[in-house]
Scaffold this motif. Structure first.
Motif, PDB file in Angstrom:
ATOM      1  N   HIS A   1       0.822  -1.218   0.000  1.00  0.00           N
ATOM      2  CA  HIS A   1       0.000   0.000   0.000  1.00  0.00           C
ATOM      3  C   HIS A   1       0.852   1.263   0.000  1.00  0.00           C
ATOM      4  O   HIS A   1       0.357   2.340  -0.327  1.00  0.00           O
ATOM      5  CB  HIS A   1      -0.954   0.005   1.206  1.00  0.00           C
ATOM      6  N   ARG A   2       2.127   1.144   0.312  1.00  0.00           N
ATOM      7  CA  ARG A   2       3.029   2.301   0.340  1.00  0.00           C
ATOM      8  C   ARG A   2       3.695   2.566  -1.006  1.00  0.00           C
ATOM      9  O   ARG A   2       4.497   3.486  -1.129  1.00  0.00           O
ATOM     10  CB  ARG A   2       4.117   2.091   1.399  1.00  0.00           C
TER      11      ARG A   2
ATOM     12  N   LEU B   1      -3.059   6.383  -6.043  1.00  0.00           N
ATOM     13  CA  LEU B   1      -3.252   5.009  -5.593  1.00  0.00           C
ATOM     14  C   LEU B   1      -3.728   4.134  -6.757  1.00  0.00           C
ATOM     15  O   LEU B   1      -4.831   3.593  -6.756  1.00  0.00           O
ATOM     16  CB  LEU B   1      -4.272   4.952  -4.456  1.00  0.00           C
TER      17      LEU B   1
ATOM     18  N   LYS C   1      -4.964   0.380  -6.096  1.00  0.00           N
ATOM     19  CA  LYS C   1      -5.987   0.157  -5.071  1.00  0.00           C
ATOM     20  C   LYS C   1      -6.937  -0.995  -5.397  1.00  0.00           C
ATOM     21  O   LYS C   1      -7.420  -1.659  -4.496  1.00  0.00           O
ATOM     22  CB  LYS C   1      -6.784   1.436  -4.817  1.00  0.00           C
TER      23      LYS C   1
ATOM     24  N   PHE D   1      -6.419  -4.600  -3.843  1.00  0.00           N
ATOM     25  CA  PHE D   1      -6.594  -4.841  -2.417  1.00  0.00           C
ATOM     26  C   PHE D   1      -7.979  -5.400  -2.084  1.00  0.00           C
ATOM     27  O   PHE D   1      -8.353  -5.443  -0.933  1.00  0.00           O
ATOM     28  CB  PHE D   1      -6.345  -3.546  -1.630  1.00  0.00           C
TER      29      PHE D   1
ATOM     30  N   MET E   1      -6.546   0.239   0.447  1.00  0.00           N
ATOM     31  CA  MET E   1      -5.245   0.879   0.302  1.00  0.00           C
ATOM     32  C   MET E   1      -5.240   2.246   0.989  1.00  0.00           C
ATOM     33  O   MET E   1      -4.317   2.584   1.725  1.00  0.00           O
ATOM     34  CB  MET E   1      -4.873   1.016  -1.178  1.00  0.00           C
ATOM     35  N   GLN E   2      -6.279   3.017   0.762  1.00  0.00           N
ATOM     36  CA  GLN E   2      -6.388   4.335   1.390  1.00  0.00           C
ATOM     37  C   GLN E   2      -6.465   4.207   2.908  1.00  0.00           C
ATOM     38  O   GLN E   2      -5.800   4.944   3.629  1.00  0.00           O
ATOM     39  CB  GLN E   2      -7.606   5.088   0.860  1.00  0.00           C
TER      40      GLN E   2
ATOM     41  N   LEU F   1      -5.302   1.816   4.827  1.00  0.00           N
ATOM     42  CA  LEU F   1      -3.994   1.417   5.358  1.00  0.00           C
ATOM     43  C   LEU F   1      -3.058   2.618   5.445  1.00  0.00           C
ATOM     44  O   LEU F   1      -2.349   2.792   6.442  1.00  0.00           O
ATOM     45  CB  LEU F   1      -3.379   0.320   4.492  1.00  0.00           C
ATOM     46  N   LEU F   2      -3.050   3.443   4.408  1.00  0.00           N
ATOM     47  CA  LEU F   2      -2.203   4.638   4.425  1.00  0.00           C
ATOM     48  C   LEU F   2      -2.659   5.620   5.499  1.00  0.00           C
ATOM     49  O   LEU F   2      -1.836   6.157   6.253  1.00  0.00           O
ATOM     50  CB  LEU F   2      -2.212   5.313   3.050  1.00  0.00           C
TER      51      LEU F   2
ATOM     52  N   ASP G   1      -8.037   9.806  -4.184  1.00  0.00           N
ATOM     53  CA  ASP G   1      -7.114   8.726  -4.582  1.00  0.00           C
ATOM     54  C   ASP G   1      -5.677   9.183  -4.785  1.00  0.00           C
ATOM     55  O   ASP G   1      -4.902   8.523  -5.479  1.00  0.00           O
ATOM     56  CB  ASP G   1      -7.608   8.017  -5.852  1.00  0.00           C
TER      57      ASP G   1
END
Length: 110
Positions: free
Chosen positions: A56-57, A65, A68, A71, A77-78, A80-81, A91
């Motif tokens: 995700h990084r 992203l 995304k 996932f 993904m968002q 997790l960040l 995004d």
């Protein structure tokens, strides 16, 4: 290809919490500048790797992203960040340049 994916995962695992990098930055670090897309494929397959890879990084060169949809749920993904303190809007990582982690500057070449 497996050896390349392994090297990609070794770099990705070193991205600090709350920081992000790009597919291209990892490719450049590995000496394969034109293989950013392959880094993306490696991130797509990272869930099957033997250790956790913080995929995700890893973003595109503009901080978007783009991965995304790999996932499962498009918000994962968002989330997790954001759980790491990274703000995401539409995004895209806010303040991408400040949060950018460049492996060629942060890691010594092996």
């Amino acid at each position: 290809m497996d050896d390349f994916f392994e090297r990609v995962y070794q770099v990705a695992c070193q991205i600090p919490v709350g920081r992000v990098t790009s597919y291209g930055a990892i490719a450049r670090y590995l000496g394969t500048t034109r293989s950013a897309r392959m880094v993306g494929w490696a991130m797509n397959k990272s869930s099957t790797y033997k250790v956790y890879v913080p995929a995700h990084r890893v973003l595109n060169s503009k901080g978007i992203l783009t991965g995304k949809h790999y996932f499962g749920n498009t918000n994962v993904m968002q989330e997790l960040l954001e759980n790491e303190g990274v703000k995401v809007q539409n995004d895209q990582v806010v303040d991408f340049e400040r949060l950018f982690w460049d492996p060629t500057k942060e890691l010594e070449l092996e």
